[in-house]
Design an enzyme around this catalytic site. Structure first.
Site, PDB file in Angstrom:
ATOM      1  N   HIS A 169     103.131 -20.876  76.152  1.00 54.83           N
ATOM      2  CA  HIS A 169     103.421 -19.810  75.179  1.00 54.83           C
ATOM      3  C   HIS A 169     103.888 -18.642  76.033  1.00 54.83           C
ATOM      4  CE1 HIS A 169     102.143 -17.044  71.697  1.00 54.83           C
ATOM      5  NE2 HIS A 169     102.404 -16.224  72.686  1.00 54.83           N
ATOM      6  N   HIS A 215     107.737 -22.961  71.124  1.00 57.59           N
ATOM      7  CA  HIS A 215     108.304 -22.100  70.054  1.00 57.59           C
ATOM      8  C   HIS A 215     109.273 -21.006  70.519  1.00 57.59           C
ATOM      9  CE1 HIS A 215     104.877 -19.679  71.324  1.00 57.59           C
ATOM     10  NE2 HIS A 215     104.007 -20.422  70.705  1.00 57.59           N
ATOM     11  N   ASP A 251     104.252 -25.140  64.856  1.00 61.27           N
ATOM     12  CA  ASP A 251     103.356 -24.004  65.094  1.00 61.27           C
ATOM     13  C   ASP A 251     102.575 -23.689  63.809  1.00 61.27           C
ATOM     14  OD1 ASP A 251     101.937 -22.045  66.347  1.00 61.27           O
ATOM     15  OD2 ASP A 251     103.610 -20.667  66.662  1.00 61.27           O
TER      16      ASP A 251
HETATM   17 ZN    ZN Z   1     102.011 -19.961  70.641  1.00 64.54          ZN
END
Ligand code: ZN
Lengths: 428, 306
Positions: A181, A234, A307
């Protein structure tokens, strides 16, 4: 064990290069035969004419919220929602309470999924650092033994680059890779939405794209220096896609994903200060949305992950600043992706199946993602042309939080099957 | 007035703004009279709901209500209770049940008045939300400008200070550009929001450029914490480059107005010698404030009878 004959569907199996109308015979949880005019015998016939039969979707990034945050979602509701969305396997992130940073929590998740889940395969992602604190490495070896698929400090990015480097070296020994992330918390500051004209207009503190891109660049450079694998989660920005594209071109072992919301929504959706439009990374602008689509089309981005981030209604019906980040994503993933990518003409349905199924299976090294004879019967029956109006109230997930509520898309999930067992069949 | 709420000046028409300012001129007669009592709001109930301290804005609304015979009450909530206490929607619904006609809300988070307005029957007036809007401040600024300059059409208004965090700036940009004025902003680059020009204003490189030929020079408060957060290195350097001084005001038109929404940080965004000069209308802005708020309360509560 039941036997099924799925008849007359358009079988899309990119891993085996198949896109043709065929029958599928399923015996003992496996695909026993594929061909034309197969006879049912004592198998239950499923009429799939006019529909598509594809390997089940595999989600590389979701939040099942269990243990500890069951008021948002639990493994039971979460795996049921996944099945409703056509998923046969999901990777759940470790930011639970307690954090999945040790074998005991990993075992708890797997056992609950096994005994109480919908049948969807659950692949826990362990923490990189103990308590997601970014200080000491978690027991990656023991978690791997207990069954984790990868590691991530999702939601709390690893800011210490040396910890990332060491975890990369160490985890590789156990055959575990990092899902990053990527976010620079200093650059995020007090931002709550994308920095751009909309944040200026709404008077909401913005988050520069650089917050994401600086860390994607860092992650890539560390992986490059180490010769190790890294997966970027993401991606939401044009620059982020470009960084991955360039890194791949020079041979870095980087893979990446984007989500249905980054290809299906922009920061203009925040115009009403609706907490249901808050997510992290934030919804960006049209040029970013198009760049994410282009990245999926040219193979820069390997997968579409949801997500899926369920929250309680009370955490969203508040001031934008106070709203929890994230969308309930399982049950809209296919219709959004199908509409934005396939119906828009950007790619074929076979390419979409690759992004939602074959590629994630390959990246994760898990079964599924293909429909060969002898493979486990993990599959979906889809009606890609059917018009669907998103109705969050009817979500199987506890999380009704979605900015897509009330919008019209195309593509319904009719049947989800895992190991030859129908685990979800849409209500007529 | 057809609208239920006044949440901002974005999208408010020239006609609406003109009618509010015209009504405010009438209301000012009441503020100036010795018998400050009218029956305009008799039988109406008005609540100020402030999640941020602001003695001046709250008092202005309270006096406006009382001069017109409304039942006025106020609720203060500390900023910390926003996150922990009763939700904004619950508070709003409670006020609705108590028969409140108008809720005047000040809140540290942009969009809060909109959230409230969506869930209550009462009219909502935004008395400042986060970095978004502060429409009554811009209205009173425009009332003051219009009185001195005759018309807002074609005038140049220089706004100097913390534009980034300023709801006053945004409301003034919306209101003034709707009324035909040219708005020029000036601040350190770290205090100019991205793409603000798209709202219809321009950004000047230097405060000298901003002031040049201006009809109005308006300062915006610079909070000291902005320096601590690293948005500029020191107050001294800020003043070197961006402080409103008599020398800089001298670059503007001869009878240009010096304005400031208050509270001022003297010696930071504005020099005392500029704030207290003959060209300053800062104290008059306060009087306009009460009049504008009376006009709005009257117009919003009257809609039901229409
Ligand atoms: Zn994340």
């Amino acid at each position: 064990m039941e036997k099924y004959l799925i008849r007359g569907g358009r079988v899309i199996d990119p891993a085996n290069g198949i896109d043709a109308v065929k029958d599928l015979l399923i015996v003992d949880g496996k695909i026993a035969d594929i061909g034309e005019n197969l006879t049912a015998g004592d198998a239950e016939a499923i009429d799939a004419s006019g529909k598509v039969v594809a390997p089940g979707f595999i989600d590389m990034h979701c939040h099942l919220r269990d243990p500890g945050l069951e008021y948002k979602e639990d493994i039971i509701s979460g795996t049921r929602a996944a099945a409703r969305g056509g998923f046969t396997g999901v990777c759940c992130m470790p930011n639970t309470k307690p954090v999945n940073d040790c074998a005991a929590v990993t075992r708890y998740i797997l056992e609950k999924a096994e005994t109480k889940g919908s049948g969807v395969h659950v692949y826990p992602v362990g923490a990189i650092s103990k308590g997601l604190e970014g200080k000491e490495m978690a027991e990656i070896g023991r978690m791997k033994e207990a069954g984790i698929i990868a590691i991530s400090d999702d939601g709390k990015p690893v800011s210490n680059s040396n910890l990332l480097r060491l975890a990369m070296q160490y985890a590789d020994h156990f055959g575990v890779f990092i899902m990053s992330h990527s976010e620079d918390k200093n650059l995020v500051g007090d931002g709550v939405m994308n920095e751009g004209f909309m944040s200026t207009k709404l008077g909401l503190p913005g988050i520069t794209r650089a917050a994401e891109e600086v860390m994607i660049a860092r992650d890539i450079l560390v992986a490059e220096a180490e010769g190790k694998r890294i997966h970027i989660c993401h991606i939401s920005t044009k620059g982020g896609v470009q960084l991955v594209r360039e890194a791949k071109a020079r041979g870095v072992r980087v893979t990446a994903e984007t989500t249905p919301h980054y290809i299906g929504a922009t920061d203009e959706w925040c115009a009403d200060y609706d907490g249901n439009t808050r997510v992290n990374p934030p919804l960006r602008e049209e040029s970013d949305r198009l760049a994410c689509i282009a990245g999926l089309v040219d193979g820069t981005l390997d997968a579409i992950a949801t997500d899926h981030a369920p929250h309680h209604e009370d955490e969203k019906k508040v001031e934008f600043h106070l709203a929890a980040s994230g969308f309930s994503g399982f049950e809209t993933a296919f219709c959004i992706s199908n509409t934005e990518l396939v119906r828009s003409g950007a790619m074929s349905l076979s390419d979409l199946v690759k992004l939602m199924s074959a590629n994630p299976a390959r990246l994760l090294g898990v079964p599924g993602g293909k429909l060969g004879v002898g493979d486990a019967a993990d599959l979906v029956v889809l009606d890609p042309d059917r018009k669907v109006v998103v109705d969050a109230k009817k979500f199987v997930s506890k999380g009704k939080n979605t900015p897509f509520d009330g919008r019209t898309y195309y593509g319904a999930v009719c049947i989800t099957m895992v190991g030859g067992r129908v685990i979800d069949r849409e209500q007529a | 007035m057809k609208r239920k709420d006044l949440l901002g000046l974005e999208g408010v028409s020239r006609e609406e703004i003109t009618s509010i300012l015209d009504t405010a001129m009438t209301m000012r007669q009441i503020v100036r009279s010795s018998n400050k009592k009218t029956a305009h709001l008799q039988g109406k109930s008005i609540v100020t709901l402030f999640y941020e301290n602001s003695t001046r804005t709250r008092m202005s609304f309270e006096l406006a209500s009382k001069y017109m015979s409304a039942a006025a009450a106020n609720i203060s909530a500390s900023a910390s209770s926003v996150a922990k206490g009763e939700t904004l929607i619950d508070t709003g619904v409670t006020l609705d049940q108590m028969g409140t006609d108008v809720i005047i809300i000040r809140h540290p988070m942009s969009g809060a008045p909109k959230l409230l307005a969506k869930h209550v029957k009462a009219s909502v007036i935004n008395a400042g939300d986060g970095m978004n809007e502060h429409p009554t401040q811009a209205l009173l600024d425009m009332m003051t400008m219009r009185e001195h300059l005759g018309s807002l059409d074609g005038i140049k208004v220089a706004i100097c200070g913390d534009v980034m965090h300023s709801r006053v700036a945004r409301s003034n940009i919306y209101g003034l550009t709707t009324m035909g004025a040219n708005v020029v902003l000036c601040a350190p680059p770290t205090l100019i929001p991205v793409q603000i020009e798209k709202l219809g204003c321009t950004v000047a490189d230097t405060i000298e450029d901003a002031c040049e030929g201006a009809d109005v020079v308006m300062g915006l408060r610079i909070q000291r914490e902005r320096q601590q957060k690293g948005l500029f290195p020191s107050v001294a350097e800020y003043c070197d480059n961006w402080e409103i001084t008599p020398e800089r005001v001298a670059l503007a038109k001869k009878h240009a107005l010096v304005m400031h929404p208050g509270p001022m940080n003297r010696g930071v965004e504005i020099a005392s010698s500029a704030a207290d000069s003959d060209q300053s209308v800062i104290t008059q802005q306060v009087e306009s404030g009460v009049a504008v708020r009376m006009a709005l309360l009257y117009m919003l509560t009257r809609k039901e009878q229409a």
